[in-house]
Design an enzyme around this catalytic site. Structure first.
Site, PDB file in Angstrom:
ATOM      1  N   CYS A 454     -24.954  55.077 -21.688  1.00 16.29           N
ATOM      2  CA  CYS A 454     -24.577  55.137 -23.101  1.00 16.29           C
ATOM      3  C   CYS A 454     -23.659  53.983 -23.466  1.00 16.29           C
ATOM      4  O   CYS A 454     -23.620  53.550 -24.617  1.00 16.29           O
ATOM      5  CB  CYS A 454     -23.936  56.477 -23.432  1.00 16.29           C
ATOM      6  SG  CYS A 454     -22.464  56.846 -22.453  1.00 16.29           S
ATOM      7  N   HIS A 825     -18.519  59.976 -23.193  1.00 15.50           N
ATOM      8  CA  HIS A 825     -19.759  59.507 -23.805  1.00 15.50           C
ATOM      9  C   HIS A 825     -19.446  58.489 -24.892  1.00 15.50           C
ATOM     10  O   HIS A 825     -18.439  58.602 -25.597  1.00 15.50           O
ATOM     11  CB  HIS A 825     -20.504  60.703 -24.412  1.00 15.50           C
ATOM     12  CG  HIS A 825     -21.752  60.332 -25.148  1.00 15.50           C
ATOM     13  ND1 HIS A 825     -22.775  59.610 -24.579  1.00 15.50           N
ATOM     14  CD2 HIS A 825     -22.146  60.575 -26.424  1.00 15.50           C
ATOM     15  CE1 HIS A 825     -23.734  59.441 -25.465  1.00 15.50           C
ATOM     16  NE2 HIS A 825     -23.376  60.012 -26.597  1.00 15.50           N
TER      17      HIS A 825
END
Length: 1012
Positions: A454, A825
């Site tokens: 990510c 994330h």
């Protein structure tokens, strides 16, 4: 009487004499006549009707037969018996063949004479059997049309029940054998009339007995899907389409497209033949059915059929545009075929050579409908040239031909293309199949998480949304395929033109992953961005050097050489072309992301000054000590003049909630006497803190060359050259010396939409110091600089400098969700912002009150960074949909209000990297003013990029088709439950699961998430 009549019609008397005598014979029918005389007259008139030498004899036969049958009905019933009718239909009459249309006409006429007689019922039962037999023998159009006329007048002759189904199926198959060999217009009109009579009969039967309709349609499909090379069905079958109720489209198409017994070859043949039906002059609704079948096949993901049929038939459909009677239907089908065929320009380029001549014909045509049709056609051409730009040699003549026609707006073109793609077709026809994963309503493409990637996905989407940078990357002419910039160019091309909802950037990941990054582990996206920009910078310099030293090395692969370093001058490695100016020698990264920073140290005893200039690609902003204390992390640099900037700039409201504190990491509390709420920290505050003077004292004293000793000194930083894209990294991950861990600073930072950066120009400085590449140049320059004794320039006083405020507009934000750099994330927000947007319109340029971004912000003077306020949107207005949320595979619309409030809603989701685009204060320089790298529109794809995109789109369609077939087979062999397509919405909004999460992040009670 029969002898007299026979002699009369065969005599040489004139026609008037003959007519007068025939009249006497007809009048005599009212008188008493023996049975023998009636039978003889019936036989004679039948012979005259069926075997007469000319029209006069046949006319006489009909007149006399009708007169004597009316007055002597019983005798006529005995003559026109069941056996007689069977003989006519099975054996013919004399020399007349049984398939001659005259026999059907004769029987038709006799039925009219017997309609009130009981014996006609027996004849009806005979005809119900015989007409089925006749139809099974595949009669010619003329005979079939006469038969249809008789059955339309005497519906009692039509077979009933199961025989009716069989009759309709056989009649459909008979129409398939109606081939026209006529060349004269009269013959063609007669042929069309005959076919229309037969199709009308079928329509009447379908209405009277609806159970016959579906079997008839199945027979039609069986005929047109036949792969027998010796059988070519007639396009006369198109005459049936107008009689099929449109309400049946969904049922029929679903039955066809989901039937596993229908082979691809059969479906391809059927679709091709339906497209051929567009040539039928009375083919009403053929275009509707063709498009319904095309959409149905797209819904069940049978793309191989669609590709084959489109390439095979697109030129034929285009050729139909020349004929006014079928033009409109052909254009409807052509538009759908071209607009849906978005993975490759191949179909469009097949019709490009014929386009100009058609346009010229339409312009010169005198038909009133030609002008409206030309308008529709040119809109289609504009859409296709927009979709497949980059072929000026093909489109130049077309553009010249349509230059006077109105051009649709770019928004309309994008909407049409987005709605027409195969991947946007609804699959309501295919129950049990999940929806085809086409692009979202945003039109943007996500990036698949390859396993803790990510950090890469968020950076790549951020770079892609850097409009001017993206446009310039796509316009580069790069040789070779192994350079990292070439891989980025290909990735950008795919993101812009793919039909996938999300793309897996495996190749780019393998080529761009820093050597010290462990695959499959979470990494710092800021470090990755810095490494990426450095690679691009060094790669371009290496290629330039190779091109200057020897052409044989011009295409060498520079993508894997060199060690990572910041984007510094690096001129000891560079071979400069003396013909290039300083601006031309800059690499793309230097032009777009490069700025220059001056670090000055002034001895507070002797006031001598040492200055050093360094390039930068990003500014790493530390939190002020007070802010760090509130966030739970101690440390940071001491400053006597930290500047607190305005809070409410850039649309930020003043009632932002106070910053949340994490219980595990925040042991400090505000002073008890602090009653006022501390305003949230803002980006301008952090920039000003970065640029604020710093006193070097105690263990940080500066060694002054003039004093020859350690002295107290003041260090200042000044921006000398503003980058086109200002990258700001908020240093949220700090080392906690007390606990020996890296912790995240969770403070909410107000993000203004517009800021101005103070840039010092015309500074009076001494000779610059020798510059060497800095291996850690990406770190916070205010923290890393150490006193140096190299070429210290002493000055008694620092001369005044001119400070120019440079405006910037926010274009992207990378968010981090989690508690540490090793977990959590990354996702990003972005919007399209170009320098051409301009903040200050010209004096005479009207402003749009509905668009706040067009308002003229006030640019205050001064040497500090400050936000710029915009007009607020009216109350109750909907948030603009110009921002996008990129969360791995998912891309959704969002608003700037969501960007501003995300941390207050999800405390562990904090802004980490901000990218601002420099804005032009005036439009006088035009779109290509700065650095010579701006492009005012998206550049056309180069040939190799277009081929790569086309190849990937074809692969995607094949993957979807294979997946759909597999699921269909599984569904047919065993029952299975399907998970709702939106069930992943229950995941935490900032999760990094396979679904990509939905943006934002969980609250304090959310367990820290790892990327998996």
């Amino acid at each position: 009487m029969d002898k007299i009549l026979e002699a009369l019609v065969g005599s040489t008397h004139s026609v008037p004499v003959k007519r007068a005598i025939v009249k006497k014979v007809v009048e005599a029918a009212e008188k008493e006549v023996t049975v023998e005389q009636c039978q003889a007259l019936y036989s004679l008139t039948t012979r005259l009707i069926l075997l007469g030498e000319d029209a006069f004899q046949r006319q006489v036969g009909f007149q006399v037969l009708e007169a004597y049958a009316r007055y002597h009905r019983a005798e006529f019933e005995r003559f026109f018996s069941r056996e007689f009718v069977l003989g006519l239909l099975q054996q013919g009459y004399g020399t007349l063949d049984r398939k001659d249309p005259a026999i059907v006409d004769y029987i038709h006429s006799c039925l009219r004479l017997l309609i009130s007689c009981p014996s006609v019922l027996e004849i009806f039962s005979v005809l119900q059997v015989e007409v089925l037999r006749v139809v099974c023998e595949r009669p010619e159009p003329a005979l079939c049309a006469r038969l249809a006329g008789m059955l339309s007048d005497f519906v009692q002759c039509i077979p009933r029940d199961k025989a009716a189904v069989l009759f309709c199926q056989q009649l459909v198959r008979t129409i398939a054998y109606f081939h026209c060999t006529a060349s004269q217009e009269r013959e063609l009109r007669e042929y069309v009339t005959q076919v229309t009579k037969v199709s009308t009969l079928l329509q009447n039967i379908w209405k009277a007995e609806p159970t016959t309709l579906l079997p008839s349609l199945q027979e039609v499909f069986a005929i047109i899907s036949s792969t027998d090379p010796s059988f070519d069905p007639s396009i006369a079958l198109a005459s049936l389409v107008q009689h099929i109720p449109l309400q049946m489209i969904t049922l029929v198409i679903k039955s066809l497209t989901t039937d596993q017994n229908v082979k691809d070859a059969s479906m391809t043949q059927a679709l091709c033949r339906m497209i051929d039906w567009l040539s039928w002059p009375l083919a009403h609704y053929v275009d509707t059915w063709v498009i319904a079948l095309l959409k149905g096949l797209a819904a069940v993901q049978k793309f191989t059929i669609l590709i084959d049929v489109t390439l095979l038939k697109i030129e034929l459909v285009f050729s139909r545009l020349w004929y006014p009677i079928v033009r409109q239907g052909a254009l409807t089908v052509l538009s759908h075929m071209l607009l849906s065929f978005q993975h490759s320009p191949e179909a469009f380029h097949l019709v490009v050579p014929h386009t100009v001549s058609l346009i010229q014909m339409l312009k010169s045509g005198g038909l009133p409908s030609s002008k409206a049709f030309l308008h529709q056609f040119t809109e289609l051409i504009h859409c296709m040239m927009y979709q497949y730009s980059g072929f000026p040699e093909l489109y130049e003549n077309i553009l010249e031909a349509i230059k006077d026609m109105p051009k649709p707006s770019e928004e309309k073109i994008k909407l049409v293309l987005n709605q027409s793609a195969w991947t946007s077709q609804s699959n309501s026809l295919a129950s049990g199949l999940p929806r085809l994963m086409g692009k979202s309503e945003t039109g943007k493409t996500g990036l698949i998480n390859l396993g803790n990637t990510c950090y890469m996905n968020s950076i790549l989407q951020t770079l892609f949304m850097a409009t001017d940078f993206r446009r310039h990357v796509l316009s580069l002419h790069l040789s070779g395929t192994h350079t990292l910039m070439k891989k980025l160019q290909l990735l950008f091309a795919i993101l812009a033109h793919t039909q996938r909802a999300a793309y897996a950037p495996r190749s780019f990941f393998d080529a761009s992953r820093p050597p010290w990054f462990t695959a499959g582990s979470q990494q710092d996206c800021s470090e990755y961005l810095r490494y990426l920009l450095d690679r691009f910078h060094e790669e371009e310099k290496t290629i330039r050097a190779l091109m200057l030293t020897g052409p044989k090395h011009a295409n060498a692969d520079a993508g894997n050489g060199g060690t990572p370093s910041n984007c510094t001058d690096g001129r000891q490695h560079e071979v400069e072309d003396p013909s290039e100016t300083g601006e031309e020698r800059k690499t793309l990264i230097e032009k777009m992301f490069g700025g220059r920073l001056s670090t000055g140290i002034r001895c507070l005893r002797c006031h001598s000054v040492s200055e050093k200039e360094e390039p930068f690609t990003d500014l790493s902003l530390a939190f002020q000590p007070a802010a760090q204390t509130r966030g739970g992390v101690d440390g940071g640099r001491a400053s006597t003049s930290a500047h607190q900037g305005a809070v409410n700039g850039g649309g930020e409201t003043s009632d932002i909630p106070g910053r949340e504190r994490q219980a595990a990491g925040d042991s400090s509390v505000p002073p008890a006497d602090s009653q006022q709420a501390v305003p949230p920290l803002s980006v301008p505050d952090m920039v000003n803190y970065f640029l604020a003077p710093e006193i070097l004292d105690e263990e940080n004293k500066y060694y002054c060359e003039r004093c020859s000793s350690l002295q107290r000194a003041e260090k200042t930083l000044r921006v000398l050259e503003a980058p086109e894209y200002l990258v700001l990294t908020l240093l949220r991950f700090a080392y906690d010396a007390s606990c020996h861990v890296r912790r995240k600073i969770l403070d909410n930072v107000a993000i203004p939409l517009l800021v101005q950066l103070p840039v010092h120009s015309h500074a009076s400085r001494g000779p610059s110091l020798p510059q060497a590449p800095s291996p850690d140049g990406g770190e916070n320059l205010a923290k890393k600089l150490k006193p140096s004794g190299e070429d210290v320039e002493e000055r008694e006083t620092e001369e005044r400098t001119q400070v120019e405020p440079v405006p910037y507009a926010l274009c992207a934000v990378v968010m981090h969700s989690g508690m540490s750099s090793e977990s959590g994330h990354y996702y990003s927000y972005g919007r399209n912002v170009s320098s051409n947007d301009g903040l200050c319109p010209q004096k005479d340029e009207p402003q749009d009150p509905a668009n706040p971004s067009d308002s003229n912000p006030v640019l205050p003077s001064g040497s500090s960074c400050s936000p710029l306020a915009l007009q607020e949107a009216p109350q109750g207005s909907l948030p603009p949909r110009d921002w996008f949320l990129f969360n791995d595979s998912r891309v959704t619309f969002t608003s700037f209000q969501s960007v501003q409030s995300i941390t207050s809603r999800f405390p562990k989701d904090t802004a980490y990297i901000l990218i601002y685009r420099k804005q032009s204060l005036r439009h006088s320089q035009g779109p290509g003013a700065t650095n010579g790298v701006r492009l005012s529109s998206e550049p056309p794809l180069q040939k190799d990029l277009m081929e790569a995109v086309t190849k990937d789109n074809k692969l995607f369609l094949q993957e979807q088709e294979l997946s759909a077939r597999t699921r269909a087979l599984q569904a047919a062999s065993a029952s299975c439950s399907f998970r709702p397509n939106g069930s992943d919405d229950n995941e935490p909004p900032g999760s990094c699961g396979p679904s990509g999460g939905g943006g934002g992040g969980g609250g304090f009670n959310t367990v820290s998430r790892l990327v998996f």
